[in-house]
Structure formats: structure tokens, C-alpha cells
Write an enzyme that holds these catalytic residues in place. Structure first.
Site, PDB file in Angstrom:
ATOM      1  CB  CYS A  51      -1.837  11.928   6.533  1.00  0.00           C
ATOM      2  SG  CYS A  51      -1.886  10.200   7.031  1.00  0.00           S
ATOM      3  CG  PHE A  86      -2.558   3.013   1.021  1.00  0.00           C
ATOM      4  CD1 PHE A  86      -2.355   2.082   2.040  1.00  0.00           C
ATOM      5  CD2 PHE A  86      -1.465   3.400   0.262  1.00  0.00           C
ATOM      6  CE1 PHE A  86      -1.095   1.556   2.293  1.00  0.00           C
ATOM      7  CE2 PHE A  86      -0.206   2.886   0.506  1.00  0.00           C
ATOM      8  CZ  PHE A  86      -0.021   1.965   1.521  1.00  0.00           C
ATOM      9  CG  ASP A  97      -4.356   9.409   0.754  1.00  0.00           C
ATOM     10  OD1 ASP A  97      -3.540   9.924   1.535  1.00  0.00           O
ATOM     11  OD2 ASP A  97      -5.583   9.583   0.846  1.00  0.00           O
ATOM     12  NE  ARG A 140     -12.261  13.285  -2.172  1.00  0.00           N
ATOM     13  CZ  ARG A 140     -12.076  13.163  -0.864  1.00  0.00           C
ATOM     14  NH1 ARG A 140     -11.196  12.290  -0.403  1.00  0.00           N
ATOM     15  NH2 ARG A 140     -12.760  13.904  -0.008  1.00  0.00           N
ATOM     16  CG  ASP A 189      -8.004  -0.295   1.658  1.00  0.00           C
ATOM     17  OD1 ASP A 189      -7.743   0.918   1.629  1.00  0.00           O
ATOM     18  OD2 ASP A 189      -8.197  -0.914   2.720  1.00  0.00           O
TER      19      ASP A 189
END
Length: 414
Positions: free
Chosen positions: A357, A245, A317, A227, A267
Site C-alpha cells: 500500500c 498483518f 497485507d 477479500r 498481528d
């Protein structure tokens, strides 16, 4: 410099523990420091053991190798606590391990500008199955294994002694516990319960965090350094940003604070978007041109493609796509599709910050996926940075499996 505490030892050599014997030739990972023993490596367990009890791990010929938590119902049959098989696993052991993890975080010197970070990162802090995050005056704890679940109150007492929080809240309500034969648990564990939202600071930005029901333990603490990279004015000032997201809007906050032009947050969750808008407003009031779109990211990207809407910066993300190895091919196609669409929406000279992730997606595989997406999108791109978690999320060299977060910061040049 901090070092691992010297464990208390048991001169009897076994402490009355049951024996977990490995198959011939399957002892090398344990000797090299990997903290997991898979079921396929186990020859037998001598004696009856319940999930979470300790065993002495021995080689096929009987040489003691380690002490571990065992779980007969899990594919990960044992989790190494100490490679000294004489170690006594008592309150002093746990206190020393927790104190060492805390000292490593103190050495990072976050200061008053950052009040939320990871205190314990499971296997990589030599505490397999235990996650502890700090959110201002509160600690949030996850016990992901049977061993940690069985000693959760003892660990909470030790954490309270070491860190003096106002309260400790448990968020052991994650699907991975099912593989350990455990149900989800969430609720106050020690001290006072946190409010509905806790206000934290991250690099002097303020965020409202729902530690009771938010994603993970409430916030994506692992993305702090990424970030901060995005939030440099040279990348975002005056530029249109698409935050996909977006969850609680953390990337948007950094971009807005750096003078970004209109930011579009996407989102599937309406409550998450409400929280995102509140977080942006908490830091940079009066941004009437920002948008908060509820919808499926794949569909939104295709709509933007069809109407030829372009952006200067895109953050991608997504949540974890790969939970088991059999999901890998399908998930790789999903990652490629997302990146292909995102790259098509970028203006020349634009930037894409893209992540995975999923632990089973290696950095090499992820780069190949994104490269394939760029070929299909007919764009050339440069890697400006390889991305990963911050230093409060260390990865032990012996546990490459723990390197779950990886990303690329790209610039489109054609």
C-alpha cells in the site's frame, strides 16, 4: 452516467485571490490535470497568503491556469480545485462536488449487502485532501490538507444535507497532516457520536469496526474486492490459511465463510486480534482450530520456516513501508524478505495474495520485488490476478500518484 458539475464562474477573472506564478516551463502538469503544484515549480506568490487560502495559479507569462488551495509550509505548495481560473469557490461549488462523488457511488449499486464504502476519494474525486467513508449510519471524514481543514465544518454540514447520516466523525489524526503544518484532530463533527464499535455489512459478512481509533478510518474498505476473491471456496475450502498483518480479521472472515481449514492470524496488536476473533465468530461460530498469534510477522515467519510449518494459502497485507522516497530501497528489501519467507512456507499448488500500500512502490516495481523473492525461494509461481482497490476507490487518470494499493494473487507451481 454522471458528469462533473459546471462550476460557477467569476467574470472578474480572479475573485481578489493572490497570484501563484509558476516558473517558466513548469506549467505542463497543471495543464494536463495533475492536482498538485510542488514548491520547486513556484516562482513566486504575489501577496501574503495563509495556509488553506485560495490562489489563482498562472503560467510564467501570466496566463491564468487554475484556482487552488495554497500552503506555504508544504512541499505541495498548491492543490488544484478547478482548472477554470474563473471558478468561484463557494458553498455551491463544494455541494456540487460532494453530490457528484456521491452519485458515482450510488451508480455502483452496493445494495443492502454492503453498508460500508468510500464516498469521497480525495484528488481522484476532484476534492484534494478530503476522504469520506460511510460506515452504516455514520460518516467518517479525514481532512488531510490545510484547505480542507479550514472548511471542515462547512463540508460536514453539506455532507449531512446530502446523505442524512446519524453522525459525522472526524479522523484527521494521521501523520501526513504534519507535512501541512497541522496537528492531528479526532472527534465528533456533526450529529451523534458513533458507539465504540459500529456494525457494518460487507458482501453480507458482518464486521465490528472501531471508527474512533481503528486503522485508517476504522476498516480497510479498499480491500473489499480482494477479500471476495480470496473467499471463493475453490481457493480456500478445506485448506490451511495464514493471514499476516491480520488487523481485524477481514480476510479471515471471508476464508472461514468459504469453508477454510484452520486459519492462523498474526498481528502485533492484541486488541486487533481480539477484534479479529470477534469478527470471525460473528460470521462463523465455533472454529476451535483457528489461531490468533501476537507477534512480529518477520519473526513469526522465520519461526514457521525453522519448524517447517507449511500452509496452503497465505495473505500478506503489510502496512505502508514507504513514507518518503529515501525509504524506497530499505522498504523494497523488507517487501522482498516478507514475500521470500511466505513463498517458502507455501505447499506446492498453494496461493499467495500479497500487497503493497506504499504509493511510491509502483506495480511494476512490486512485481519485480516479488519475482526476485520467488527466485531466492527457488519456487515457480503464476500470476492469477493483478490486484487493486475496489471501484469506490477510483484513481483519476491524471493522478497516477493516487494508485497506492497494488497486489498479486499467485499460485506456486513448483
Amino acid at each position: 452516467m454522471t458528469t462533473e458539475p459546471k462550476p460557477t464562474t467569476d467574470p472578474s477573472g480572479n475573485g481578489g485571490r493572490a497570484i501563484l506564478r509558476l516558473k517558466p516551463g513548469r506549467d505542463r502538469p497543471v495543464r494536463q490535470g495533475h492536482p498538485w503544484v510542488f514548491s520547486g515549480a513556484v516562482a513566486e506568490v504575489e501577496g501574503q497568503v495563509a495556509p488553506g487560502e485560495q490562489v489563482t495559479v498562472v503560467a510564467a507569462e501570466g496566463e491564468p491556469l487554475a484556482v487552488a488551495d495554497v500552503n506555504p509550509v508544504s512541499q505541495i505548495r498548491a492543490r488544484i480545485l478547478s482548472r477554470d481560473p474563473d471558478t468561484v469557490i463557494d458553498a455551491a461549488f463544494w455541494r456540487a462536488r460532494l453530490a457528484a462523488a456521491g452519485a458515482r457511488r450510488e451508480a455502483l449499486s452496493f445494495g443492502a449487502a454492503t453498508t460500508a464504502y468510500r464516498l469521497v476519494n480525495a484528488e481522484s474525486d476532484f476534492l484534494p485532501g478530503l476522504i469520506v467513508d460511510r460506515y452504516g449510519p455514520y460518516l467518517v471524514m479525514q481532512c488531510l490538507t490545510a484547505g480542507m481543514a479550514g472548511r471542515r465544518r462547512q463540508l460536514a454540514e453539506l455532507l449531512a444535507e446530502l446523505h442524512q447520516p446519524a453522525g459525522i466523525y472526524e479522523r484527521s489524526d494521521v501523520p501526513v497532516r504534519e507535512r501541512e503544518g497541522l496537528e492531528g484532530v479526532a472527534g465528533p463533527l456533526w450529529g451523534e457520536a458513533p458507539p465504540e464499535t459500529v456494525t457494518i455489512l460487507e458482501n453480507d459478512h458482518r464486521f465490528l469496526v472501531d471508527v474512533r481509533a481503528g486503522h485508517k478510518t476504522g476498516f480497510y474498505l479498499d480491500q473489499r474486492v480482494n477479500r471476495a476473491l480470496l473467499g471463493q471456496p475453490r481457493f480456500v475450502a478445506g485448506r490451511e490459511v495464514l493471514n499476516l498483518f491480520s488487523y481485524s480479521g477481514a480476510f479471515a472472515v471471508y476464508a472461514a465463510a468459504a469453508g477454510a481449514g484452520p486459519i492462523v492470524n498474526v498481528d502485533t496488536s492484541a486488541p486487533a486480534l481480539t477484534l479479529a476473533e470477534a469478527n470471525v465468530g460473528l460470521n462463523v461460530p465455533s472454529r476451535p482450530d483457528d489461531e490468533y498469534l501476537q507477534g512480529d510477522v518477520f519473526q513469526v515467519l522465520r519461526h514457521f520456516r525453522d519448524v517447517d510449518r507449511r500452509f496452503d494459502v497465505i495473505v500478506l497485507d503489510p502496512p505502508k513501508f514507504v513514507h518518503r522516497r529515501r525509504d524506497l530501497d530499505r522498504a523494497s528489501r523488507g517487501y522482498k524478505d516478507l514475500n521470500w519467507l511466505a513463498l517458502r512456507l507455501l505447499r506446492p499448488g498453494g496461493h499467495l495474495m500479497t500487497f503493497s500500500c506504499s504509493g511510491l512502490v509502483t506495480p511494476d516495481l512490486f512485481q519485480k520485488i516479488v519475482f526476485a523473492a520467488s527466485l531466492d525461494a527457488h519456487v515457480d509461481a503464476q500470476i492469477l490476478a493483478q490486484l487493486g482497490p475496489g471501484p469506490d476507490h477510483p484513481v483519476a487518470l491524471s493522478v497516477p500518484d493516487a494508485a497506492y494499493l497494488k497486489g498479486l494473487f499467485l499460485r506456486v507451481v513448483a
